[in-house]
Design a protein around this motif. Structure first.
Motif, PDB file in Angstrom:
ATOM      1  N   TYR A  24      41.297  32.480  41.126  1.00  0.00           N
ATOM      2  CA  TYR A  24      42.084  33.550  40.508  1.00  0.00           C
ATOM      3  C   TYR A  24      41.142  34.525  39.804  1.00  0.00           C
ATOM      4  O   TYR A  24      40.249  34.113  39.064  1.00  0.00           O
ATOM      5  N   ASP A  25      41.346  35.823  40.042  1.00  0.00           N
ATOM      6  CA  ASP A  25      40.532  36.868  39.407  1.00  0.00           C
ATOM      7  C   ASP A  25      41.325  37.421  38.225  1.00  0.00           C
ATOM      8  O   ASP A  25      42.270  38.192  38.389  1.00  0.00           O
ATOM      9  N   ALA A  26      40.939  37.001  37.017  1.00  0.00           N
ATOM     10  CA  ALA A  26      41.693  37.384  35.816  1.00  0.00           C
ATOM     11  C   ALA A  26      41.721  38.892  35.614  1.00  0.00           C
ATOM     12  O   ALA A  26      42.684  39.438  35.070  1.00  0.00           O
ATOM     13  N   GLY A  27      40.671  39.589  36.045  1.00  0.00           N
ATOM     14  CA  GLY A  27      40.584  41.027  35.808  1.00  0.00           C
ATOM     15  C   GLY A  27      41.602  41.845  36.572  1.00  0.00           C
ATOM     16  O   GLY A  27      42.001  42.925  36.123  1.00  0.00           O
ATOM     17  N   GLY A  63      32.034  26.601  41.861  1.00  0.00           N
ATOM     18  CA  GLY A  63      33.052  26.577  40.817  1.00  0.00           C
ATOM     19  C   GLY A  63      32.457  26.728  39.438  1.00  0.00           C
ATOM     20  O   GLY A  63      31.517  27.495  39.223  1.00  0.00           O
ATOM     21  N   SER A  64      32.998  25.968  38.477  1.00  0.00           N
ATOM     22  CA  SER A  64      32.535  26.043  37.089  1.00  0.00           C
ATOM     23  C   SER A  64      32.359  24.640  36.542  1.00  0.00           C
ATOM     24  O   SER A  64      32.605  23.646  37.246  1.00  0.00           O
ATOM     25  N   GLN A 108      41.193  33.900  31.567  1.00  0.00           N
ATOM     26  CA  GLN A 108      42.205  33.329  32.448  1.00  0.00           C
ATOM     27  C   GLN A 108      43.540  33.177  31.720  1.00  0.00           C
ATOM     28  O   GLN A 108      44.596  33.557  32.241  1.00  0.00           O
ATOM     29  N   ARG A 109      43.502  32.632  30.498  1.00  0.00           N
ATOM     30  CA  ARG A 109      44.747  32.403  29.749  1.00  0.00           C
ATOM     31  C   ARG A 109      45.424  33.720  29.372  1.00  0.00           C
ATOM     32  O   ARG A 109      46.654  33.839  29.443  1.00  0.00           O
ATOM     33  N   ARG A 121      38.006  27.849  32.987  1.00  0.00           N
ATOM     34  CA  ARG A 121      36.899  28.705  33.353  1.00  0.00           C
ATOM     35  C   ARG A 121      36.669  28.694  34.858  1.00  0.00           C
ATOM     36  O   ARG A 121      36.726  27.644  35.493  1.00  0.00           O
ATOM     37  N   GLU A 122      36.429  29.858  35.415  1.00  0.00           N
ATOM     38  CA  GLU A 122      36.056  29.990  36.821  1.00  0.00           C
ATOM     39  C   GLU A 122      34.602  30.456  36.904  1.00  0.00           C
ATOM     40  O   GLU A 122      33.949  30.677  35.887  1.00  0.00           O
TER      41      GLU A 122
END
Length: 468
Positions: free
Chosen positions: A403-406, A297-298, A33-34, A24-25
């Motif tokens: 990292y931007d998953a989108g 962060g997370s 993310q995965r 998680r970010e």
């Protein structure tokens, strides 16, 4: 054009593989993310397999290195020359628990081709202490041996793993200590810390007494993890830069101020080690460092973006010429040791302040969410590059720890400045070199040559390590 697109695809993957860990970010969940990472790995493997394998020689994180190895081993029919050596060299550098976890995934998915069995056999044969592995990673060792149809390293280790009640005692001191630890408290302190911890709890040993007695068996990182602080007398100078920054940020403000000299000295020493031969070679440098609230962060990556920014602050200071470094925090703070994640992200204003000094290099460390006001940073960089510095007198790079998953990439400030992903501050010099390819002025041929050079150096280093 097709070569530029291919180069951009590979660089996009490198950014993700350096930065993302599937966790998680601040702005995206672990599932997002995965899913994003899974698509990228599949896409790059299918379309650019030789370059995909070459990424094992880069400073990608262990999570993505394990995914690359898994993808390569699952598709042996597409294998190219040299893949086996790359896989073996990368596994030799990974933490053993990650490798055993990878072998477990291969077993679960039924990947058991000849190449996979050879990789498992060679990696297990190179382990320096099979008995220690059997005690510390018992289920992983058993699973790997069964999956690859391999015999144990010796008869005692085999009995320990597969017939634990067969022997009354063991000749190997580690195996014997594990047997005795079930009823003898003194034997607990001859075991690795992670194993001894469970036995100490079973025997009801006081936590403080246990930590004092097990201290000689603990690594420096284990000592830091098991206490709230490493006391003022602790040796922090051997710590990697980013881990040290994380440790410093976990300390209360009062303790940071009280131990200012010790902590600053340790951070500068770690930065000099990371800078290596590049120390003092970057000339006049300005850095814009993000300490906004999102740098917290997370829950699973607490303060990681801020720790990267703090590490980069000291590393860029070491890379710059003496007295030629300016560090600007988005909060306006001037004391790096007391930074905390808070407030908005006025990147545009800080970039203006940084450029006002006419640096030879500009380094921006941020997650890219410029919001005070939104979009100002990108516009400042666009005007500066197109109108004020078209000759590129100032080299600029944006390093992003999130990292931007989108978008399957790190978030960029704009096309005027290249953006690269970063996980550990100490990787900054190598990432700045990669950033030159991210500007879109070079194609696949240059990128392939760069990767080939990194692969050759990587394999040469592995060969020297084996001889040593």
């Amino acid at each position: 054009m097709s070569e530029l697109v291919a180069a951009e695809d590979v660089l996009l993957f490198v950014n993700a593989a350096v930065t993302a860990t599937g966790q998680r970010e601040f702005r995206s969940s672990a599932a997002e993310q995965r899913l994003s990472l899974g698509f990228l790995h599949e896409y790059v493997r299918v379309n650019y397999r030789p370059l995909y394998a070459s990424c094992l020689a880069l400073d990608i994180n262990d999570h993505n290195a394990a995914l690359v190895v898994e993808q390569l081993l699952r598709t042996p029919g597409e294998a190219g020359d040299g893949e086996g050596r790359l896989v073996a060299a990368r596994l030799a550098r990974m933490a053993p628990q990650r490798v055993y976890r990878l072998f477990g995934r291969l077993r679960e998915t039924g990947v058991n081709n000849r190449r996979t069995r050879a990789i498992v056999r060679e990696w297990l044969a190179a382990r320096p202490d099979p008995a220690l592995d059997a005690v510390k990673y018992r289920s992983g060792v058993k699973g790997a041996l069964r999956h690859a149809h391999l015999p144990p390293a010796d008869a005692e280790t085999g009995d320990f793993l597969f017939a634990p009640g067969k022997r009354v005692r063991y000749g190997n001191p580690t195996l014997e200590a594990y047997r005795r630890a079930h009823y003898d408290e003194s034997a607990v302190y001859a075991l690795p810390f992670s194993v001894a911890e469970g036995f100490a709890a079973r025997h009801g040993v006081d936590r403080k007494v246990f930590l004092e007695r097990i201290a000689p068996r603990m690594t420096r990182l284990e000592r830091l993890r098991t206490t709230r602080t490493a006391g003022p007398g602790a040796d922090l100078r051997g710590m990697p830069l980013t881990r040290l920054a994380l440790h410093v940020l976990a300390l209360p403000f009062a303790e940071r101020a009280e131990r200012r000299g010790e902590l600053t000295g340790a951070l500068r020493a770690a930065a000099l080690r990371a800078a290596g031969p590049y120390a003092g070679s970057w000339g006049r440098v300005a850095a814009v460092l993000d300490d906004s609230f999102s740098s917290s962060g997370s829950a699973v990556k607490r303060r990681r973006p801020l720790a990267v920014a703090l590490g980069c602050h000291f590393l860029v200071e070491a890379l710059a010429a003496p007295g030629a470094y300016t560090g600007l925090w988005t909060s306006g703070g001037t004391d790096p040791l007391l930074v905390r994640p808070d407030g908005p992200t006025p990147l545009g204003l800080r970039i203006l302040d940084a450029l006002d000094g006419g640096p030879e290099r500009l380094v921006i460390v941020s997650d890219g969410w410029d919001n005070a006001p939104p979009g100002l940073a990108g516009e400042v960089l666009r005007v500066w590059r197109s109108r004020l510095d078209p000759e590129r007198r100032t080299a600029a790079v944006h390093v992003n720890p999130v990292y931007d998953a989108g978008v399957f990439d790190v978030r960029r400030l704009g096309p005027s400045v290249p953006a690269v992903g970063i996980r550990d501050a100490e990787d900054l010099p190598a990432l700045v070199e990669i950033a030159g390819f991210a500007e879109g002025r070079t194609g696949l041929t240059e990128l392939r040559a760069y990767l080939d050079r990194r692969v050759a150096d990587f394999l040469a280093g592995h060969g020297e390590g084996e001889k040593a």
